[in-house]
Enzyme design. Structure first.
Site, PDB file in Angstrom:
ATOM      1  N   THR A  39     -28.119  -2.898   4.843  1.00  0.00           N
ATOM      2  CA  THR A  39     -27.391  -1.953   4.001  1.00  0.00           C
ATOM      3  C   THR A  39     -28.368  -1.166   3.128  1.00  0.00           C
ATOM      4  O   THR A  39     -29.529  -1.543   2.976  1.00  0.00           O
ATOM      5  CB  THR A  39     -26.376  -2.683   3.099  1.00  0.00           C
ATOM      6  OG1 THR A  39     -27.080  -3.647   2.304  1.00  0.00           O
ATOM      7  CG2 THR A  39     -25.319  -3.395   3.918  1.00  0.00           C
ATOM      8  N   CYS A  40     -27.861  -0.072   2.552  1.00  0.00           N
ATOM      9  CA  CYS A  40     -28.670   0.740   1.631  1.00  0.00           C
ATOM     10  C   CYS A  40     -29.022  -0.110   0.418  1.00  0.00           C
ATOM     11  O   CYS A  40     -28.190  -0.909  -0.009  1.00  0.00           O
ATOM     12  CB  CYS A  40     -27.888   1.963   1.180  1.00  0.00           C
ATOM     13  SG  CYS A  40     -27.716   3.194   2.478  1.00  0.00           S
ATOM     14  N   PRO A  41     -30.201  -0.001  -0.150  1.00  0.00           N
ATOM     15  CA  PRO A  41     -31.273   0.932   0.175  1.00  0.00           C
ATOM     16  C   PRO A  41     -32.271   0.404   1.213  1.00  0.00           C
ATOM     17  O   PRO A  41     -33.245   1.073   1.506  1.00  0.00           O
ATOM     18  CB  PRO A  41     -31.968   1.140  -1.163  1.00  0.00           C
ATOM     19  CG  PRO A  41     -31.862  -0.209  -1.816  1.00  0.00           C
ATOM     20  CD  PRO A  41     -30.497  -0.745  -1.380  1.00  0.00           C
TER      21      PRO A  41
END
Length: 83
Positions: free
Chosen positions: A18-20
């Site tokens: 997932t981000c980041p």
């Protein structure tokens, strides 16, 4: 008229993060390439497809193509530019 296929020098799959971290993994992969080489990134829709292309452009690289797959994931093709 057919579209010229982009042949990547390296490929990574970041659909499991997932981000980041999506951008971090993309940046690390780009750092390992020579200038002018192409990285293909397999990533999810939503935040990753919104943020990763913008972030690599901010780093000075070129987004060559973004293609959506039938399963809702994307293929992002990036040319590494000079550091």
């Amino acid at each position: 008229m057919s579209e010229t296929e982009i042949l990547p020098d390296e490929k990574i799959d970041i659909t499991d993060v997932t981000c980041p971290i999506t951008f971090v993994k993309t940046k690390v992969a780009l750092d390992e390439l020579e200038n002018g080489q192409i990285l293909q990134v397999h990533l999810n829709g939503g935040e990753p497809i919104q943020n990763v292309p913008r972030s690599v452009k901010d780093e000075g690289h070129t987004v060559l193509k973004v293609a959506e797959n039938a399963d809702g994931t994307f293929e992002l093709f990036i040319r590494k530019n000079e550091d």
